[in-house]
Design an enzyme around this catalytic site. Structure first.
Site, PDB file in Angstrom:
ATOM      1  N   CYS A  70       0.838  -1.200   0.000  1.00 54.81           N
ATOM      2  CA  CYS A  70       0.000   0.000   0.000  1.00 54.81           C
ATOM      3  C   CYS A  70       0.879   1.259   0.000  1.00 54.81           C
ATOM      4  CB  CYS A  70      -0.960  -0.080   1.199  1.00 54.81           C
ATOM      5  SG  CYS A  70      -2.562   0.690   0.912  1.00 54.81           S
ATOM      6  N   HIS A  92       0.344   1.303  -3.537  1.00 53.78           N
ATOM      7  CA  HIS A  92      -0.983   1.868  -3.735  1.00 53.78           C
ATOM      8  C   HIS A  92      -0.872   2.969  -4.804  1.00 53.78           C
ATOM      9  CE1 HIS A  92      -4.809   3.904  -2.873  1.00 53.78           C
ATOM     10  NE2 HIS A  92      -5.172   2.713  -2.456  1.00 53.78           N
TER      11      HIS A  92
HETATM   12 CU   LIG Z   1      -3.372   1.195   2.765  1.00 52.09          CU
END
Ligand SMILES: [Cu+]
Lengths: 156, 156
Positions: A70, A92
């Site tokens: 992420c 991400h």
């Molecule tokens: Cu996240």
């Protein structure tokens, strides 16, 4: 009198966890794998931490596996780049620009394994990420043993 | 002197969490949704709890949504059946026999929604389960808003 005190840490969506280790000694022996979990606030915390910077630098020098998922890939590439480290990674989408700016090669695969660097995209890819970590450290057979009772989707 | 004390609960894989609510009052006003999370030891704890039995009974009578995932479906069908409740459900395969024995209709879908009862199969179906809960309570639009940045697989 005994007072038991746990430090609880609040995750980005409000879940409170109690970590097994309460403080980080950046000079202790490294584990087989270091993973930076995601969450935008957590990634920012990593980016402001000298201890995390030192751990990433040591992981690079000592050849220890390092994972990030992420937004956390941002901290990895920032501190990694300072040491001249570059690998193929994903993250991400919200931090893709920062990763590319740091000069790391960017891929949009759900999980990217390049040398000792394992990265992934977000909450929806976290199971695949976790299973890839298990496979990388413990082999295919162990991964299948862990995965089977989890009832994962045919395409994670 | 102030002593802060948190009760931490250890999940089936060793993760320690601190719940927002430290005790269960089975006579308090019910929330919009009650969810029984899985884990074989947790499901056993539910099955031995009078408070959980009472909550399930009240959910049935008051028409509140009730969810269960993984082994927890076993506790739901057990206490539900005592009150004459029956719905179409799914569960972790390891408790399928117990669910069928209790006389509930069994499906192998990843998530099953029947009236106010929402059930799912295991860790690998938990994201789909959670998103279905959001959609059921807050609508399709909110679900999409939550799901998009999570980078879920095309087929969950
Ligand atoms: Cu996240």
């Amino acid at each position: 009198m005994v007072i038991l005190f746990f430090n609880r840490f609040v995750l980005s969506r409000g879940v409170k966890i109690v970590p097994d280790v309460q403080s980080l000694d950046p000079e202790a022996q490294l584990p087989d794998l270091i993973v930076l979990p995601g969450g935008a606030p957590g990634a920012k915390t990593f980016e402001e931490s000298d201890a995390v910077a030192r751990l990433i630098d040591r992981a690079r020098k000592e050849g220890v596996y390092i994972g990030a998922i992420c937004a956390a890939t941002k901290a990895l590439v920032r501190f990694g780049a300072e040491g001249g480290w570059k690998a193929r990674v994903t993250s991400h989408p919200s931090v893709q620009e920062a990763v590319v700016k740091a000069g790391w090669e960017y891929a949009q695969d759900k999980v990217v394994l390049d040398g000792k660097v394992i990265t992934s995209r977000g909450p929806g890819t976290s199971l695949l990420f976790a299973l890839t970590l298990v496979e990388t450290l413990c082999g295919r057979e162990r991964r299948e043993e862990v995965e089977a009772p989890m009832i994962t989707a045919s395409e994670l």
